[in-house]
Motif scaffolding. Sequence first.
Motif, PDB file in Angstrom:
ATOM      1  N   VAL A 208      48.346  39.567  30.610  1.00  0.00           N
ATOM      2  CA  VAL A 208      47.244  38.919  31.309  1.00  0.00           C
ATOM      3  C   VAL A 208      47.688  37.533  31.773  1.00  0.00           C
ATOM      4  N   PRO A 209      47.138  37.020  32.876  1.00  0.00           N
ATOM      5  CA  PRO A 209      46.070  37.645  33.634  1.00  0.00           C
ATOM      6  C   PRO A 209      46.587  38.748  34.565  1.00  0.00           C
ATOM      7  N   ARG A 210      45.764  39.747  34.828  1.00  0.00           N
ATOM      8  CA  ARG A 210      46.121  40.790  35.787  1.00  0.00           C
ATOM      9  C   ARG A 210      45.908  40.315  37.214  1.00  0.00           C
ATOM     10  N   VAL A 211      45.030  39.322  37.359  1.00  0.00           N
ATOM     11  CA  VAL A 211      44.717  38.792  38.684  1.00  0.00           C
ATOM     12  C   VAL A 211      44.705  37.266  38.615  1.00  0.00           C
ATOM     13  N   SER A 212      45.235  36.618  39.652  1.00  0.00           N
ATOM     14  CA  SER A 212      45.250  35.152  39.729  1.00  0.00           C
ATOM     15  C   SER A 212      44.779  34.700  41.099  1.00  0.00           C
ATOM     16  N   LYS A 213      44.278  33.483  41.134  1.00  0.00           N
ATOM     17  CA  LYS A 213      43.991  32.821  42.408  1.00  0.00           C
ATOM     18  C   LYS A 213      45.143  31.870  42.697  1.00  0.00           C
ATOM     19  N   ILE A 214      45.775  32.029  43.844  1.00  0.00           N
ATOM     20  CA  ILE A 214      46.925  31.216  44.214  1.00  0.00           C
ATOM     21  C   ILE A 214      46.548  30.344  45.405  1.00  0.00           C
ATOM     22  N   THR A 215      46.771  29.054  45.275  1.00  0.00           N
ATOM     23  CA  THR A 215      46.471  28.115  46.347  1.00  0.00           C
ATOM     24  C   THR A 215      47.761  27.485  46.853  1.00  0.00           C
ATOM     25  N   VAL A 216      47.945  27.502  48.164  1.00  0.00           N
ATOM     26  CA  VAL A 216      49.102  26.876  48.802  1.00  0.00           C
ATOM     27  C   VAL A 216      48.586  25.742  49.677  1.00  0.00           C
ATOM     28  N   SER A 217      48.989  24.519  49.369  1.00  0.00           N
ATOM     29  CA  SER A 217      48.526  23.362  50.134  1.00  0.00           C
ATOM     30  C   SER A 217      49.326  23.222  51.420  1.00  0.00           C
ATOM     31  N   ALA A 218      48.847  22.364  52.301  1.00  0.00           N
ATOM     32  CA  ALA A 218      49.542  22.131  53.565  1.00  0.00           C
ATOM     33  C   ALA A 218      50.948  21.603  53.351  1.00  0.00           C
ATOM     34  N   SER A 219      51.191  20.939  52.228  1.00  0.00           N
ATOM     35  CA  SER A 219      52.519  20.404  51.939  1.00  0.00           C
ATOM     36  C   SER A 219      53.446  21.463  51.331  1.00  0.00           C
ATOM     37  N   GLY A 220      52.903  22.646  51.021  1.00  0.00           N
ATOM     38  CA  GLY A 220      53.711  23.701  50.423  1.00  0.00           C
ATOM     39  C   GLY A 220      53.620  23.770  48.919  1.00  0.00           C
ATOM     40  N   ALA A 221      52.813  22.906  48.306  1.00  0.00           N
ATOM     41  CA  ALA A 221      52.647  22.945  46.853  1.00  0.00           C
ATOM     42  C   ALA A 221      51.839  24.181  46.461  1.00  0.00           C
ATOM     43  N   VAL A 222      52.284  24.846  45.387  1.00  0.00           N
ATOM     44  CA  VAL A 222      51.646  26.083  44.935  1.00  0.00           C
ATOM     45  C   VAL A 222      51.005  25.863  43.572  1.00  0.00           C
ATOM     46  N   SER A 223      49.756  26.276  43.443  1.00  0.00           N
ATOM     47  CA  SER A 223      49.080  26.237  42.149  1.00  0.00           C
ATOM     48  C   SER A 223      48.437  27.593  41.900  1.00  0.00           C
ATOM     49  N   SER A 224      48.301  27.937  40.612  1.00  0.00           N
ATOM     50  CA  SER A 224      47.769  29.245  40.244  1.00  0.00           C
ATOM     51  C   SER A 224      46.795  29.106  39.093  1.00  0.00           C
ATOM     52  N   SER A 225      45.716  29.863  39.149  1.00  0.00           N
ATOM     53  CA  SER A 225      44.743  29.869  38.069  1.00  0.00           C
ATOM     54  C   SER A 225      44.353  31.309  37.756  1.00  0.00           C
ATOM     55  N   ALA A 226      44.185  31.598  36.461  1.00  0.00           N
ATOM     56  CA  ALA A 226      43.867  32.950  36.031  1.00  0.00           C
ATOM     57  C   ALA A 226      42.450  33.336  36.435  1.00  0.00           C
ATOM     58  N   VAL A 227      42.282  34.608  36.793  1.00  0.00           N
ATOM     59  CA  VAL A 227      40.968  35.178  37.068  1.00  0.00           C
ATOM     60  C   VAL A 227      40.712  36.227  35.986  1.00  0.00           C
ATOM     61  N   SER A 228      39.654  36.064  35.239  1.00  0.00           N
ATOM     62  CA  SER A 228      39.390  36.973  34.121  1.00  0.00           C
ATOM     63  C   SER A 228      38.862  38.314  34.613  1.00  0.00           C
ATOM     64  N   TRP A 229      39.199  39.360  33.863  1.00  0.00           N
ATOM     65  CA  TRP A 229      38.778  40.721  34.187  1.00  0.00           C
ATOM     66  C   TRP A 229      38.610  41.448  32.854  1.00  0.00           C
ATOM     67  N   ALA A 230      37.370  41.713  32.481  1.00  0.00           N
ATOM     68  CA  ALA A 230      37.106  42.403  31.223  1.00  0.00           C
ATOM     69  C   ALA A 230      37.571  43.853  31.309  1.00  0.00           C
ATOM     70  N   SER A 231      38.423  44.278  30.365  1.00  0.00           N
ATOM     71  CA  SER A 231      38.952  45.652  30.307  1.00  0.00           C
ATOM     72  C   SER A 231      39.565  46.081  31.639  1.00  0.00           C
ATOM     73  N   PRO A 232      40.569  45.342  32.121  1.00  0.00           N
ATOM     74  CA  PRO A 232      41.168  45.685  33.413  1.00  0.00           C
ATOM     75  C   PRO A 232      42.039  46.925  33.301  1.00  0.00           C
ATOM     76  N   PRO A 233      42.287  47.631  34.415  1.00  0.00           N
ATOM     77  CA  PRO A 233      43.247  48.742  34.397  1.00  0.00           C
ATOM     78  C   PRO A 233      44.648  48.225  34.093  1.00  0.00           C
ATOM     79  N   THR A 234      45.500  49.103  33.606  1.00  0.00           N
ATOM     80  CA  THR A 234      46.822  48.667  33.154  1.00  0.00           C
ATOM     81  C   THR A 234      47.817  48.472  34.285  1.00  0.00           C
ATOM     82  N   ASP A 235      47.511  48.968  35.477  1.00  0.00           N
ATOM     83  CA  ASP A 235      48.533  48.981  36.523  1.00  0.00           C
ATOM     84  C   ASP A 235      47.883  48.792  37.889  1.00  0.00           C
TER      85      ASP A 235
END
Length: 210
Positions: free
Chosen positions: A59-86
């Motif tokens: 985990v996390p199975r899903v993330s929110k990825i933000t790319v700024s105008a300068s090219g900086a990358v940040s990532s934050s986890a998105v929760s998913w209760a009982s997500p599929p394995t694949d």
Amino acid sequence: NYLGTASYTAKCQNGTEFQGGFDWLKTGDGIGKTISGLVLLRKTVSEWVFLAAHDASSVPRVSKITVSASGAVSSSAVSWASPPTDIESLFVYEGIMFAATGGGTLLKIALSVDETSISVVDSVGFGGVIDNEDCEGAFIHLIDGREILIVASRGSDASPSKMAWMELTTSPLGLVSLIGVTTFTAPFPTASTVRHVSDLRTDHAGNLFV
């Protein structure tokens, strides 16, 4: 673990322009951060925001990825209760978000307003149409008023990808009928351990890209 950004020009309301070129941006380290599906949530002159599925059991199975105008990358986890394995695919059709699993399940999903969690709205299985092989790509395309689900397995050096398309309904989610099945072999690269399909999309004209 990398996100490719393409060249574009965006014009602000005050008339100024912002230009960006192509580049590979690292989104994380390790197998838990590999990207198997990607949806653009929004883009502005200051940032691009994506929802990414990670093909891993961690985990996390899903993330929110933000790319700024300068090219900086940040990532934050998105929760998913009982997500599929694949989770192998993410896409949006008619404003509705879908995910597809390697085992052959299409999921209608909803992202919370604050973009921190995902819930499953509906689901339907389609795995048998590609002989329960590992599904790698899925997409929905509207043809002559009919909603068509296109799915494909990854394939391997010894065997091509199996691709199938079927009519479905999205509200409620259900399969109507299988239309066709074919095989696809990527002409390149010729190296070993080739995956003939890793993802797929159609454009508005109905052209299929893998």
